[in-house]
Write a protein that holds these residues in place. Structure first.
Motif, mmCIF file in Angstrom:
data_model
loop_
_atom_site.group_PDB
_atom_site.id
_atom_site.type_symbol
_atom_site.label_atom_id
_atom_site.label_comp_id
_atom_site.label_asym_id
_atom_site.label_seq_id
_atom_site.Cartn_x
_atom_site.Cartn_y
_atom_site.Cartn_z
ATOM 1 N N LEU A 1 0.851 -1.180 0.000
ATOM 2 C CA LEU A 1 0.000 0.000 0.000
ATOM 3 C C LEU A 1 0.885 1.226 0.000
ATOM 4 C CD1 LEU A 1 -2.904 -0.475 2.614
ATOM 5 C CD2 LEU A 1 -3.145 -0.158 0.134
ATOM 6 N N ARG A 2 0.335 2.302 -0.538
ATOM 7 C CA ARG A 2 1.053 3.568 -0.501
ATOM 8 C C ARG A 2 0.152 4.621 0.138
ATOM 9 N NH1 ARG A 2 2.586 7.887 -5.019
ATOM 10 N NH2 ARG A 2 4.694 8.477 -4.377
ATOM 11 N N LEU A 3 0.615 5.166 1.230
ATOM 12 C CA LEU A 3 -0.109 6.244 1.891
ATOM 13 C C LEU A 3 0.462 7.575 1.413
ATOM 14 C CD1 LEU A 3 -0.279 4.927 5.573
ATOM 15 C CD2 LEU A 3 -1.832 4.484 3.677
ATOM 16 N N SER A 4 -0.420 8.537 1.278
ATOM 17 C CA SER A 4 0.012 9.872 0.876
ATOM 18 C C SER A 4 -0.569 10.903 1.827
ATOM 19 C CB SER A 4 -0.447 10.180 -0.549
ATOM 20 O OG SER A 4 0.162 9.307 -1.478
ATOM 21 N N ILE B 1 9.710 6.017 3.323
ATOM 22 C CA ILE B 1 9.079 7.331 3.385
ATOM 23 C C ILE B 1 9.796 8.242 2.404
ATOM 24 C CG2 ILE B 1 10.530 8.155 5.301
ATOM 25 C CD1 ILE B 1 8.007 9.657 6.320
ATOM 26 N N SER B 2 9.040 9.078 1.738
ATOM 27 C CA SER B 2 9.634 9.981 0.770
ATOM 28 C C SER B 2 8.786 11.239 0.664
ATOM 29 C CB SER B 2 9.755 9.306 -0.600
ATOM 30 O OG SER B 2 8.467 8.956 -1.100
ATOM 31 N N HIS C 1 4.948 10.613 1.302
ATOM 32 C CA HIS C 1 4.384 9.301 0.999
ATOM 33 C C HIS C 1 5.016 8.237 1.889
ATOM 34 C CE1 HIS C 1 2.751 11.222 -2.552
ATOM 35 N NE2 HIS C 1 3.965 11.591 -2.907
ATOM 36 N N LEU C 2 4.261 7.195 2.124
ATOM 37 C CA LEU C 2 4.791 6.031 2.823
ATOM 38 C C LEU C 2 4.459 4.801 1.988
ATOM 39 C CD1 LEU C 2 6.207 5.045 5.435
ATOM 40 C CD2 LEU C 2 3.920 4.567 6.341
ATOM 41 N N GLN C 3 5.482 4.250 1.365
ATOM 42 C CA GLN C 3 5.316 3.027 0.599
ATOM 43 C C GLN C 3 5.516 1.854 1.546
ATOM 44 O OE1 GLN C 3 4.483 2.533 -2.700
ATOM 45 N NE2 GLN C 3 4.406 0.364 -2.170
ATOM 46 N N SER D 1 13.412 17.911 6.911
ATOM 47 C CA SER D 1 13.434 18.865 5.803
ATOM 48 C C SER D 1 14.702 18.708 4.964
ATOM 49 C CB SER D 1 13.323 20.293 6.340
ATOM 50 O OG SER D 1 14.345 20.541 7.293
ATOM 51 N N ARG D 2 15.698 18.056 5.515
ATOM 52 C CA ARG D 2 16.938 17.810 4.769
ATOM 53 C C ARG D 2 16.956 16.421 4.144
ATOM 54 N NH1 ARG D 2 21.865 20.508 8.355
ATOM 55 N NH2 ARG D 2 20.988 22.607 8.455
ATOM 56 N N GLY D 3 15.866 15.690 4.291
ATOM 57 C CA GLY D 3 15.774 14.385 3.660
ATOM 58 C C GLY D 3 16.291 13.219 4.480
#
Length: 113
Positions: A17-20, A68-69, A78-80, A52-54
């Protein structure tokens, strides 16, 4: 800041699942976006976060399965979730943190055989 989460549902064991989450409002003081979850009878826990810096971090048990991206749009995250397990069943909440915490509405993820 308002957070709108989407993407939950029922999924069989081993599925994906992918959450957004889309954020609106001023994000100037937001330093962390993430996902929490709360399973029945348990405390809410941080699942994954991205600064915020990834820089990312994950709770034990989801590393290697969840990613997470930040989306192409600056205010999305997003959370894949892959190889889902029954213990991943929970209400998932989008989170934005800075000078204060902001929460989205929960989205239910149910993993079953």
């Amino acid at each position: 800041v308002q957070l709108q989460a989407s993407g939950g549902g029922s999924i069989p064991i081993g599925g994906s699942l992918r959450l957004s989450c889309a954020a609106s409002g001023s994000m100037l003081d937001i330093v962390l976006l993430g996902w929490y979850r709360q399973a029945p009878g348990k405390q809410r826990e941080l699942v994954a976060g991205i600064t915020s810096r990834g820089v990312t971090n994950y709770v034990d048990g989801v590393q290697g399965r969840f990613t997470i991206s930040r989306g192409d749009a600056e205010n999305t995250v997003h959370l894949q979730m892959n190889n889902l397990k029954p213990e991943d069943t929970a209400v998932y909440y989008c989170y934005a943190g800075g000078h204060r915490a902001y929460w989205g509405q929960g989205t239910l993820v149910t993993v079953s055989s």
